[in-house]
Design a protein around this motif. Structure first.
Motif, PDB file in Angstrom:
ATOM      1  N   ASP A 123       0.850  -1.206   0.000  1.00  0.00           N
ATOM      2  CA  ASP A 123       0.000   0.000   0.000  1.00  0.00           C
ATOM      3  C   ASP A 123       0.878   1.246   0.000  1.00  0.00           C
ATOM      4  N   ASN A 124       0.381   2.297  -0.586  1.00  0.00           N
ATOM      5  CA  ASN A 124       0.988   3.639  -0.484  1.00  0.00           C
ATOM      6  C   ASN A 124       2.469   3.659  -0.893  1.00  0.00           C
TER       7      ASN A 124
ATOM      8  N   LYS B 211       0.348   6.664  -2.918  1.00  0.00           N
ATOM      9  CA  LYS B 211       0.335   7.317  -1.591  1.00  0.00           C
ATOM     10  C   LYS B 211      -0.855   8.267  -1.471  1.00  0.00           C
ATOM     11  N   PRO B 212      -1.394   8.428  -0.277  1.00  0.00           N
ATOM     12  CA  PRO B 212      -2.491   9.387  -0.092  1.00  0.00           C
ATOM     13  C   PRO B 212      -2.066  10.785  -0.554  1.00  0.00           C
TER      14      PRO B 212
ATOM     15  N   LYS C  16      -5.550  10.918  -5.108  1.00  0.00           N
ATOM     16  CA  LYS C  16      -6.052   9.981  -4.090  1.00  0.00           C
ATOM     17  C   LYS C  16      -6.369  10.744  -2.802  1.00  0.00           C
ATOM     18  N   LYS C  17      -7.438  10.329  -2.162  1.00  0.00           N
ATOM     19  CA  LYS C  17      -7.842  10.959  -0.899  1.00  0.00           C
ATOM     20  C   LYS C  17      -6.684  10.959   0.090  1.00  0.00           C
ATOM     21  N   LYS C  18      -6.597  11.995   0.882  1.00  0.00           N
ATOM     22  CA  LYS C  18      -5.463  12.082   1.813  1.00  0.00           C
ATOM     23  C   LYS C  18      -5.594  11.078   2.957  1.00  0.00           C
ATOM     24  N   SER C  19      -6.813  10.729   3.337  1.00  0.00           N
ATOM     25  CA  SER C  19      -6.926   9.698   4.383  1.00  0.00           C
ATOM     26  C   SER C  19      -8.100   8.782   4.072  1.00  0.00           C
TER      27      SER C  19
END
Ligand SMILES: C[S@@+](CC[C@H](N)C(=O)[O-])C[C@H]1O[C@@H](n2cnc3c(N)ncnc32)[C@H](O)[C@@H]1O
Length: 277
Positions: free
Chosen positions: A126-127, A156-157, A274-277
């Motif tokens: 992930d990320n 990555k976010p 991509k959404k930050k969180s």
């Protein structure tokens, strides 16, 4: 680009990557997508696409890892990023389901790292990446939604994904559907008819159209045109989106920063954050 990077350490569950979507893999193994990304093509991407707009505006100095998902035999997005973005500290990865495509891409880009992987299950943590491109990749997946989910997972976010999808609001949509008879002919064993009649006819139209529309004369080999024919008309799965459907594909998983057609309206390019969180 840094070819000594530790990208290989990120490569997990490699054996799993090769299972389904065998028909697509077989298609691109026998006819890898191999259209030479010469200067005219690269300049065209820079001037006419959402990717080009992004590259002209964005500061990439903090970006470390780039990935091209479904890179194809020439990996033109890698050529593009090498030409306009990448420096020696940044690493570039390419993935594809087709081994033959990867072998060609590796010849073109010896310093990038290539992995065979189905986009439904990308073998990265992930990320991991700062920027992912996937052009013409989700379009030939049975489950494009899962493909996008995977791409967003490995980015990555707050970082970016560039997608290009087939545009339903373009003449290519009915043409691909009408060309079903070619795919049926192939299935029924009439491939020589395709090779020795339809492809040469297409080549004549293609060369002519290039002279008329490309303005500058490109040197396009017969092989490239043949690959293009197999990519445009013969792929067993092709999905199309209008703008609304493209937006709902992304949903609330990311913010769409730009969306516009390119390549004579055939493709719909989208830049997603991509959404930050
Ligand atoms: C139309 S070509 C585009 C190649 C390249 N992205 C470009 O724009 O020049 C589509 C590529 O996606 C790859 N592909 C299709 N389905 C895939 C999947 N499920 N996972 C990984 N690659 C896939 C094909 O093998 C092929 O190389």
């Amino acid at each position: 680009m840094d070819d000594s990077s530790d990208d290989k350490q990120l490569f997990h569950k490699s054996e799993e990557a090769i299972q389904p979507e065998k028909t697509i893999a077989a298609h691109y193994d026998s006819h890898p997508f191999y259209v030479r990304a010469d200067e005219i093509v690269l300049e065209g991407i820079l001037k006419t696409t959402v990717l080009g707009d992004f590259v002209r505006q964005q500061d990439f100095s903090q970006f470390l890892r780039f990935i091209d998902v479904g890179c194809g035999g020439f990996a033109k997005n890698i050529s593009f990023l090498r030409r306009f973005v990448l420096n020696d500290q940044q690493s570039m990865v390419g993935t594809d389901i087709s081994l033959q495509s990867l072998a060609l891409a590796q010849q073109q880009h010896p310093r990038a790292n290539f992995f065979q992987a189905n986009t439904e299950r990308l073998p990265f943590k992930d990320n991991t990446f700062d920027f992912a491109t996937a052009t013409g990749t989700l379009v030939c997946m049975d489950q494009p939604d899962r493909g996008l989910q995977e791409i967003l997972r490995i980015v990555k976010p707050g970082r970016y994904v560039y997608l290009s999808l087939y545009n339903k609001e373009n003449i290519y949509y009915p043409v691909y559907r009408a060309a079903k008879f070619l795919r049926v002919l192939k299935k029924r064993g009439f491939e020589p008819l395709i090779q020795y009649f339809f492809v040469p006819c297409y080549a004549m139209v293609y060369w002519l159209a290039n002279i008329v529309f490309a303005k500058k004369l490109r040197r396009i080999s017969y092989r490239e045109i043949q690959m293009d024919f197999y990519d445009k008309f013969m792929i067993p799965v092709a999905k199309f989106w209008n703008r609304e459907e493209a937006y709902s594909l992304v949903g609330d998983r990311g913010q769409i920063l730009a969306c516009k057609p390119h390549y004579w309206g055939m493709m719909l390019g989208m830049l997603i954050q991509k959404k930050k969180s």
